[in-house]
Design a protein around this motif. Structure first.
Motif, PDB file in Angstrom:
ATOM      1  N   THR A   8      -5.097  -0.803  -8.160  1.00  0.00           N
ATOM      2  CA  THR A   8      -4.261   0.306  -7.693  1.00  0.00           C
ATOM      3  C   THR A   8      -3.048  -0.257  -6.963  1.00  0.00           C
ATOM      4  N   PRO A   9      -1.842   0.135  -7.373  1.00  0.00           N
ATOM      5  CA  PRO A   9      -0.635  -0.410  -6.749  1.00  0.00           C
ATOM      6  C   PRO A   9      -0.314   0.196  -5.369  1.00  0.00           C
ATOM      7  N   SER A  10      -0.990   1.274  -4.999  1.00  0.00           N
ATOM      8  CA  SER A  10      -0.726   1.848  -3.675  1.00  0.00           C
ATOM      9  C   SER A  10      -1.859   1.462  -2.738  1.00  0.00           C
ATOM     10  N   PHE A  11      -1.599   1.617  -1.452  1.00  0.00           N
ATOM     11  CA  PHE A  11      -2.554   1.208  -0.428  1.00  0.00           C
ATOM     12  C   PHE A  11      -2.849   2.387   0.485  1.00  0.00           C
ATOM     13  N   PRO A  12      -3.745   3.294   0.014  1.00  0.00           N
ATOM     14  CA  PRO A  12      -3.996   4.530   0.754  1.00  0.00           C
ATOM     15  C   PRO A  12      -4.946   4.373   1.944  1.00  0.00           C
ATOM     16  N   GLY A  13      -5.513   3.193   2.137  1.00  0.00           N
ATOM     17  CA  GLY A  13      -6.415   2.996   3.269  1.00  0.00           C
ATOM     18  C   GLY A  13      -5.712   3.346   4.573  1.00  0.00           C
ATOM     19  N   THR A  14      -6.484   3.672   5.576  1.00  0.00           N
ATOM     20  CA  THR A  14      -5.887   4.090   6.845  1.00  0.00           C
ATOM     21  C   THR A  14      -5.856   2.949   7.855  1.00  0.00           C
ATOM     22  N   VAL A  15      -5.006   3.121   8.831  1.00  0.00           N
ATOM     23  CA  VAL A  15      -4.898   2.167   9.932  1.00  0.00           C
ATOM     24  C   VAL A  15      -6.246   2.039  10.632  1.00  0.00           C
ATOM     25  N   ALA A  16      -6.925   3.161  10.849  1.00  0.00           N
ATOM     26  CA  ALA A  16      -8.219   3.152  11.542  1.00  0.00           C
ATOM     27  C   ALA A  16      -9.238   2.257  10.842  1.00  0.00           C
TER      28      ALA A  16
END
Length: 152
Positions: A84-92
């Motif tokens: 996946t080219p995007s990084f939807p993970g969160t800072v938390a």
């Protein structure tokens, strides 16, 4: 032989310069993130501002963590693994929540010692429980060449 009648003169006390403090060299115009921000957003801002990390605060402004480029790598590797080219993970999910801070009245020499001992690249600076700045290893390194013999 001529003798002086002025007596012994007291030596002028050397004026001690005030110690150079963290607050004199910390950054105060901080980029901050919220725990729910995405890693995409973090990477975008870190790149635009040419910084390597920033504090994470809640919506009341309380320091809850710190996020760095190294923390973001975890999401990048995860994206490569799942293609996946995007990084939807969160800072938390990726931030360090056990944050070590510094006081603004700490001397730069004491701060340098903490940088060496803890091998951390940045410390949030707290005063009375509030985030007032951040000092990075780069800030510290830039400060030392400016010191003069009288302030050393």
């Amino acid at each position: 032989m001529v003798k002086s009648f002025q007596g012994v003169r007291a030596a002028e006390p050397k004026k001690m310069a005030a110690p150079i403090m963290v607050e004199d060299h910390m950054s105060t115009n901080l980029v901050t993130f919220y725990p729910e921000d995405t890693i995409d957003h973090v990477l975008d801002l870190l790149t635009k501002r040419k910084i390597s990390g920033a504090p994470v605060v809640d919506h009341q402004g309380k320091l809850v963590g710190i996020i760095s480029e190294v923390d973001c790598l975890k999401e990048i590797i995860k994206g490569k693994y799942s293609n996946t080219p995007s990084f939807p993970g969160t800072v938390a999910e990726h931030m360090s929540s056990d944050v070590i801070t510094m006081r603004p009245d700490l001397s730069l020499f004491d701060a340098a010692q903490q940088f060496l001992e803890m091998k951390i690249r940045r410390f949030p600076v707290m005063k009375d429980g509030k985030l007032i700045g951040q000092i990075s290893l780069s800030d510290l390194i830039r400060a030392f060449p400016k010191l003069k013999e009288t302030t050393w």
